[in-house]
Design an enzyme around this catalytic site. Structure first.
Site, PDB file in Angstrom:
ATOM      1  N   GLY A  70      -3.958  -4.007   6.168  1.00 12.28           N
ATOM      2  CA  GLY A  70      -2.945  -3.660   7.153  1.00 12.28           C
ATOM      3  C   GLY A  70      -3.256  -2.340   7.818  1.00 12.28           C
ATOM      4  CG  ASP A  78      -7.831   2.268   0.505  1.00  8.28           C
ATOM      5  OD1 ASP A  78      -9.006   2.678   0.582  1.00  8.28           O
ATOM      6  OD2 ASP A  78      -7.207   1.775   1.477  1.00  8.28           O
ATOM      7  CD  GLU A 119      -8.777  -0.937   0.647  1.00  9.34           C
ATOM      8  OE1 GLU A 119      -7.785  -1.068  -0.108  1.00  9.34           O
ATOM      9  OE2 GLU A 119      -8.707  -1.083   1.878  1.00  9.34           O
ATOM     10  CE  LYS A 131      -4.062   3.884   1.947  1.00 12.38           C
ATOM     11  NZ  LYS A 131      -5.271   3.355   2.628  1.00 12.38           N
ATOM     12  CG  ASP A 141     -10.561  -0.965   4.921  1.00 11.51           C
ATOM     13  OD1 ASP A 141     -10.876  -1.338   6.063  1.00 11.51           O
ATOM     14  OD2 ASP A 141      -9.446  -0.435   4.690  1.00 11.51           O
ATOM     15  CE  LYS A 184      -7.316  -2.214   6.727  1.00 11.79           C
ATOM     16  NZ  LYS A 184      -7.497  -0.747   6.664  1.00 11.79           N
ATOM     17  CE  LYS A 235      -4.687   0.091   0.301  1.00 13.53           C
ATOM     18  NZ  LYS A 235      -5.313  -0.725   1.361  1.00 13.53           N
ATOM     19  CB  SER A 248      -0.880  -0.025   1.254  1.00 13.12           C
ATOM     20  OG  SER A 248      -1.645   1.153   1.333  1.00 13.12           O
TER      21      SER A 248
HETATM   22  O1  OSB Z   1      -7.193   1.804   4.437  1.00 20.15           O
HETATM   23  O2  OSB Z   1      -6.007   0.095   4.211  1.00 20.15           O
HETATM   24  C1  OSB Z   1      -6.182   1.201   4.729  1.00 20.15           C
HETATM   25  C2  OSB Z   1      -3.121   2.212   6.788  1.00 20.15           C
HETATM   26  C3  OSB Z   1      -3.725   2.835   7.861  1.00 20.15           C
HETATM   27  C4  OSB Z   1      -5.096   2.941   7.882  1.00 20.15           C
HETATM   28  C5  OSB Z   1      -5.860   2.426   6.832  1.00 20.15           C
HETATM   29  C6  OSB Z   1      -5.260   1.786   5.762  1.00 20.15           C
HETATM   30  C7  OSB Z   1      -3.858   1.716   5.724  1.00 20.15           C
HETATM   31  C8  OSB Z   1      -3.113   1.137   4.613  1.00 20.15           C
HETATM   32  C9  OSB Z   1      -1.717   0.651   4.906  1.00 20.15           C
HETATM   33  O3  OSB Z   1      -3.508   1.101   3.478  1.00 20.15           O
HETATM   34  C10 OSB Z   1      -1.627  -0.813   5.025  1.00 20.15           C
HETATM   35  C11 OSB Z   1      -0.300  -1.244   5.590  1.00 20.15           C
HETATM   36  O4  OSB Z   1       0.676  -1.222   4.839  1.00 20.15           O
HETATM   37  O5  OSB Z   1      -0.242  -1.608   6.784  1.00 20.15           O
HETATM   38 MG    MG Z   2      -8.376   0.644   3.115  1.00 21.16          MG
END
Ligand code: OSB
Ligand code: MG
Length: 368
Positions: free
Chosen positions: A289, A187, A212, A162, A237, A261, A160, A134
């Site tokens: 994550g 995402d 996402e 953002k 999510d 999660k 992924k 991510s």
């Molecule tokens: O939306 O998946 C998410 C991190 C913090 C809060 C929300 C998210 C995320 C990530 C990072 O996308 C995932 C990771 O590398 O731990």
């Molecule tokens: Mg997410």
């Protein structure tokens, strides 16, 4: 044997690179580690709440409060194993991440009691899991392209990125033209509304695996409406807190993929229940994550062994996040972009007591 000691500990860890999403930037993590003991065996869990109420309503401090005032004092000396935890926390509404930290520690303890790896106790079958990464919002598109190139060279199987208003169509277009065949997803962390349908229809042309959580963090209805108007699968999510939520989301067509999660659903038992609902409906899942330390990361690796985790998760190597992790060895990703399950009992990683102590800013111990 009852759980005779519960230890809450807050540690502070600085990320190697600040992580930016549509809801803000994270530089320093404040992580609660839960340790349970029955006098013979120990177990570790991690609370995955963020520092502020921006991903969800929980924070490190709300989780500390719920655990120290409402969960730990009632659990210590009274619960023996996993079968007791659900009824204990049943009356507490919400606060899944607080509940999940303790629940996960009990799974680790149970696996150690039985002298078996946690992933096998969970019923997992995947001895190696596929990893994605991510990637946070970057200052420029060029920088993003460089980060992606590095991650692909490291072996990661899917990227992924953002997105947020103003960092979306042009960014996805640029990534697609630089990396035409790379499995790619976006995402939004709830940054859009149904008024943005046209924008998602534009991004429909970029062969993205999934969008996402594009819409509101509690919504399913609008997501179903959006899904009817676009080709790209929606993955939920933030909106999924339980197996019941998953059943309803699938039923109304709000998503075609679910990100599971551990903390968001309150622990391994519920994560497995979400998994089962998805499997029974032909909905693939992957493990999300929350910028976890090695302890939470090891739990995610174990969870990802379940059969319906058929898409690469956001479970990346310790060294992407930390100069020094709290477990030994750190979580490592092969050049093929995979993580192998450990064969040792419980989480399968040793918790580094010296490192944990050094990073600790507060502790609270509950004795029976
Ligand atoms: O939306 O998946 C998410 C991190 C913090 C809060 C929300 C998210 C995320 C990530 C990072 O996308 C995932 C990771 O590398 O731990
Ligand atoms: Mg997410």
């Amino acid at each position: 044997m009852p759980i005779s000691r519960i230890e809450l500990r807050e540690i502070r860890m600085r990320l190697l690179h600040p992580f930016e999403t549509s809801f803000g930037v994270t530089t320093d993590r404040r992580i609660i580690i839960v340790k349970v003991s029955d006098g013979s065996f120990e177990g570790y869990g991690e609370v995955t709440a963020g520092e502020g109420p921006f991903y969800g309503h929980e924070t490190t401090d709300t989780a500390w409060y719920i655990l120290s005032d409402f969960i730990a004092p009632y659990a210590v000396g009274k619960i023996n194993d996993l079968s007791d935890i659900a009824s204990l926390v049943h009356g507490i509404r919400g606060h899944n991440m607080a509940k999940g930290g303790l629940e996960a520690s009990l799974w680790d303890l149970e696996a150690r009691r039985r002298n078996m790896p946690l992933w096998k106790l969970l019923g997992g079958t995947r001895e190696t899991i596929e990893c994605g990464v991510s990637i946070g919002i970057q200052p420029t598109i060029d920088q993003l392209l460089r980060v992606i190139e590095n991650e692909l060279n490291a072996g990661y199987r899917r990227i992924k990125i953002k997105i947020k208003p103003g960092w979306d169509v042009e960014v996805v277009r640029a990534v697609r033209s630089a990396f035409p065949g790379t499995p790619l997803m976006c995402d939004a962390n709830s940054a859009y509304t149904l008024a943005d349908v046209a924008l998602f229809r534009q991004m429909d042309n970029f062969n993205v695996m999934m969008f996402e959580q594009p819409l509101h963090y509690e919504d399913m209805i609008d997501h179903a409406a959006l899904q009817r108007q676009i080709q790209t699968p929606i993955c939920l999510d933030e909106s999924i807190h339980s197996a019941d939520d998953a059943r309803k989301a699938i039923d109304i067509g709000a998503c075609r993929i679910i990100n599971i999660k551990l903390g968001r659903v309150g622990g391994h038992a519920e994560a497995r229940a979400v998994h089962d609902v998805c499997r029974d409906h032909g909905i693939p899942v992957w493990c999300g994550g929350m910028l976890e330390s090695g302890i939470g990361r090891a739990h995610n690796v174990a969870l990802s062994s379940l059969e319906d985790f058929s898409l690469p998760g956001d479970v990346a190597a310790s060294k992407r996040y930390w100069s020094e992790d709290v477990i030994d060895p750190p979580v490592e990703v092969s050049s093929a972009g995979t993580i192998s399950q450990k064969m040792e009992p419980g989480l399968g990683y040793r918790v580094r007591q010296d490192t944990l102590e050094r990073l600790t800013v507060r502790t609270q111990v509950f004795d029976a």
